[in-house]
Each structure stands twice: as C-alpha cells, then as structure tokens.
Design an enzyme around this catalytic site. Structure first.
Site, PDB file in Angstrom:
ATOM      1  N   ASP A  42       3.649  -5.745   5.925  1.00  0.00           N
ATOM      2  CA  ASP A  42       4.007  -6.561   4.756  1.00  0.00           C
ATOM      3  C   ASP A  42       5.486  -6.930   4.749  1.00  0.00           C
ATOM      4  O   ASP A  42       6.198  -6.685   3.769  1.00  0.00           O
ATOM      5  CB  ASP A  42       3.658  -5.815   3.465  1.00  0.00           C
ATOM      6  CG  ASP A  42       2.206  -5.388   3.409  1.00  0.00           C
ATOM      7  OD1 ASP A  42       1.348  -6.156   3.893  1.00  0.00           O
ATOM      8  OD2 ASP A  42       1.923  -4.299   2.889  1.00  0.00           O
ATOM      9  N   GLU A 224      -4.985 -13.078  -0.102  1.00  0.00           N
ATOM     10  CA  GLU A 224      -3.893 -12.213  -0.528  1.00  0.00           C
ATOM     11  C   GLU A 224      -2.597 -12.614   0.176  1.00  0.00           C
ATOM     12  O   GLU A 224      -2.576 -13.537   0.993  1.00  0.00           O
ATOM     13  CB  GLU A 224      -4.222 -10.742  -0.254  1.00  0.00           C
ATOM     14  CG  GLU A 224      -4.466 -10.408   1.200  1.00  0.00           C
ATOM     15  CD  GLU A 224      -4.867  -8.949   1.409  1.00  0.00           C
ATOM     16  OE1 GLU A 224      -5.153  -8.246   0.425  1.00  0.00           O
ATOM     17  OE2 GLU A 224      -4.894  -8.523   2.576  1.00  0.00           O
ATOM     18  N   HIS A 287       0.396 -11.382   6.214  1.00  0.00           N
ATOM     19  CA  HIS A 287       1.464 -11.172   5.224  1.00  0.00           C
ATOM     20  C   HIS A 287       2.819 -11.672   5.736  1.00  0.00           C
ATOM     21  O   HIS A 287       3.718 -10.903   6.069  1.00  0.00           O
ATOM     22  CB  HIS A 287       1.558  -9.697   4.847  1.00  0.00           C
ATOM     23  CG  HIS A 287       2.066  -9.516   3.451  1.00  0.00           C
ATOM     24  ND1 HIS A 287       1.306  -8.962   2.453  1.00  0.00           N
ATOM     25  CD2 HIS A 287       3.247  -9.842   2.881  1.00  0.00           C
ATOM     26  CE1 HIS A 287       1.999  -8.943   1.325  1.00  0.00           C
ATOM     27  NE2 HIS A 287       3.188  -9.481   1.560  1.00  0.00           N
ATOM     28  N   ARG A 315       0.170  -0.946  12.025  1.00  0.00           N
ATOM     29  CA  ARG A 315       0.725  -2.279  12.242  1.00  0.00           C
ATOM     30  C   ARG A 315       2.222  -2.237  12.566  1.00  0.00           C
ATOM     31  O   ARG A 315       2.893  -1.235  12.329  1.00  0.00           O
ATOM     32  CB  ARG A 315       0.490  -3.138  10.990  1.00  0.00           C
ATOM     33  CG  ARG A 315      -0.979  -3.305  10.660  1.00  0.00           C
ATOM     34  CD  ARG A 315      -1.218  -3.989   9.340  1.00  0.00           C
ATOM     35  NE  ARG A 315      -0.847  -3.147   8.210  1.00  0.00           N
ATOM     36  CZ  ARG A 315      -1.205  -3.398   6.946  1.00  0.00           C
ATOM     37  NH1 ARG A 315      -1.929  -4.471   6.666  1.00  0.00           N
ATOM     38  NH2 ARG A 315      -0.828  -2.600   5.972  1.00  0.00           N
TER      39      ARG A 315
END
Length: 358
Positions: A42, A224, A287, A315
């Site tokens: 993110d 999202e 993201h 990630r």
C-alpha cells in the site's frame, strides 16, 4: 637511476591519488536501480516541494519518512501509535498523508479487532504544524455511512484518499453497501464532498462497483485503493480490483467525462480496464500512487506486487515511469520484472552527486 625511478613512482602515485576520488564518486552514483525498492505494501508517496514524503503503517501505528530521492527513503519516524482501547486500536491499514491549508492530514483505516476484519473504519490525524514530523492530533472517525446525523450507523470503509477539484475538496474510499458480519463482502468505491479536511459533507455517493468482466470472476469482487491522477484538466481515478491476495489483482480506471462535470454524479464518470496488471514475472500489482521525477519532467507510478503466485499478502514496493497516450489517457506500460535495471528518475543523480560533493 634509482632516485629517478623513485621520483617517477612517487609522482605516479600522487597522480593516482589525485584522480581516484573523482572516479570513486562517479562509481558511487549509479544511473540505474532495480525493483523492488523496499519491503511493504500500500505505498503512498507525496511530492512536497523538492522532497518526497512516504507514509506507511508499521507496528500498529503510522510512520513517515522524507527524502529528496524518489528511490531512496529517508529516516523513518513514527508519528502515531494506535491507542490501547477504542475503535482504532488494531488493524491499522494503508495510511495516506496530504498537505492541506498548512497542515498534514493522515487518512487511515483501523478497527477494534480482527480477523474477521468487519470493524474497519476511517480516521484522520492532523499535524500541529507544517512540519511533517510534528506532533499529530486525532481528529476522530469519519462518518462513511448513509446517515450523517448518526455515526453509530457508520459503515465499513478503507483506503481513503482526498482531492481538490474546481475549488471543492472530495473524499474517495472503498466501502460496503451496508454493514455486514463477514469480511467476505464485496467492496465498492464511494465519493463525498468534504466540509473540511476532517469532516464529510452531505451523503456518500456510490461511484463504482465491481461489474466488468476484468474486475470480477474470483471468490470476492473488490473495488479498492482509489488514487487520483490529474493532467491538463483531465481527472482520472486509478483503482485496484479483483482480490488483493491473488495474482490477478490489477488496476482499473475511471475518468471524469469533462472538467466541468459533477464528480458526485456517477454518470459523470466512464470506466475502462484493466489499465495496469501483472504478467508472468510480476504478480498482483495494486494500490498505486503517482509522483513526478525530481526535475518534474517524468511521471512515475509506485505500486506493490506479490512476491509469488500463491495466495497471500507477502508483498514488496516497486516503481517505474509511465507515459501518456495521444488521446490524453495514461499509459502505464508493462510491469517491469524484479532485478531488471531501470534508469533512475530524471534529476535524481544530480541531487545525489551534489550531496556527495558538499
């Protein structure tokens, strides 16, 4: 002959000694870098003046760093820790930092417990000064439900971002249609005008649902991680879809049909996708955030990707330049595989060389 030879040797060493620092300096400043740039997920990077501010969650709190280099973070400083009790004591996710009217505002998701992650709501912090490393005050939870007068009816919300358009401030986030008792619930994108950077105005508007073939098809349909990209009076929202834990995670895009269109009217937006996705070497790109190179001549996309193809949230963070199509839409290109050399952002080498010569 002995003295002459000694003199020549000493002279040669002196010449070598004189030239070595310049050669070493050139070698130290590399002109390429490789992905991934660091661990995490993110990623949110904001460009403020000649610095990049990076905001991220860690150890149940929020940290920031600042650096003049895009590919290298500066010192990390924790600006907020989740309280021991309350609605936001756990599960701190995906913070974003924005500079608005002389203060830094951090929008983040958190919950009272999890899993299951059914309690996530959005809160906002405000810096006490214009210094990103200043103290922050908790401005509370934002009401992302359908009843602005009753926050007890608030609805699940994550990944909030904010943007200004035509003199008005708007909030964008990912949420549920109604509060549920399972986190296996589809997610949608909502938009709402803001009265100020810590208060929503009016009622939320459903902007996008996972309906297209390229944003559906897995065990849970998601919209999202919305991020706003603007250029030449064009407004784009690039968002993540499919499942965040799968290799199919990818990016879709909404575009405001005209600069004068009402952002609060879903009919003002058109959808297309996928506009950025993984490949055989890069999995689950998601993201994103967008910045310019240090000299402002290039556009860069920052994103996270999965380290493997197996389901999960293991990630790392990556970045690469992108261009623009002749029709004015962004062209994010192909996700570059790990270890492949990329030219450093334009202007970055000059900054590093100047720093080394100080």
């Amino acid at each position: 002959m002995g003295f002459r030879l000694l003199y020549l040797v000493i002279g040669s060493l002196m010449l070598l000694g004189h030239s070595e620092p310049d050669a070493a300096s050139k070698q130290d400043v590399k002109n390429t870098f490789t992905n991934p740039v660091w661990e995490g997920a993110d990623p949110w990077i904001l460009q403020q003046g000649d610095e990049y501010v990076y905001c991220f969650s860690a150890n149940n709190g929020i940290s920031v760093s600042r650096s003049k280099l895009l590919t290298q973070r500066g010192e990390n400083r924790k600006i907020w820790s989740a309280p021991k009790t309350g609605w936001n004591k756990s599960c701190v996710w995906a913070p974003e930092i924005h500079f608005i009217e002389g203060h830094w505002y951090v929008y983040y998701a958190a919950g009272e417990s999890g899993p299951p992650f059914i309690h996530q709501r959005t809160g906002v912090l405000r810096s006490k000064t214009a210094d990103v490393f200043s103290e922050y005050e908790d401005m509370g939870m934002l009401n992302t439900g359908d009843d602005p007068s009753d926050i007890s009816k608030n609805v699940w919300a994550i990944d909030m971002t904010v943007f200004e358009h035509r003199g008005k401030l708007y909030a964008l986030w990912s949420g549920w249609l109604k509060q549920m008792d399972t986190d296996a619930t589809p997610q949608h994108l909502f938009i709402q005008e803001m009265e100020n950077p810590y208060t929503l105005k009016g009622k939320r508007v459903l902007l996008s649902s996972p309906e297209e073939s390229w944003e559906t098809g897995g065990p849970l349909n998601l919209n999202e991680g919305p991020q706003v990209l603007m250029r030449n009076d064009r407004v784009f929202i690039v968002y993540s879809c499919r499942e965040s834990w799968l290799k199919e995670y990818r990016q879709g895009m909404l575009e405001l049909k005209s600069a004068d269109a009402d952002p609060l009217n879903p009919e003002s937006w058109k959808k297309q996708g996928p506009v950025f996705e993984g490949n055989q070497a890069v999995h689950g790109v998601g993201h994103v955030s967008f910045v310019k190179s240090p000299d402002r001549s290039e556009d860069w996309i920052i994103y996270h990707s999965k380290k493997g193809t197996e389901p999960g949230w293991n990630r790392d963070v990556r970045m690469q330049p992108f261009t623009w199509n002749t029709d004015g839409t962004p062209n994010f290109g192909e996700a570059v595989k790990a270890g492949e050399p990329l030219k450093r952002p334009s202007g970055e080498m000059e900054i590093e060389k100047a720093k080394k010569n100080e």
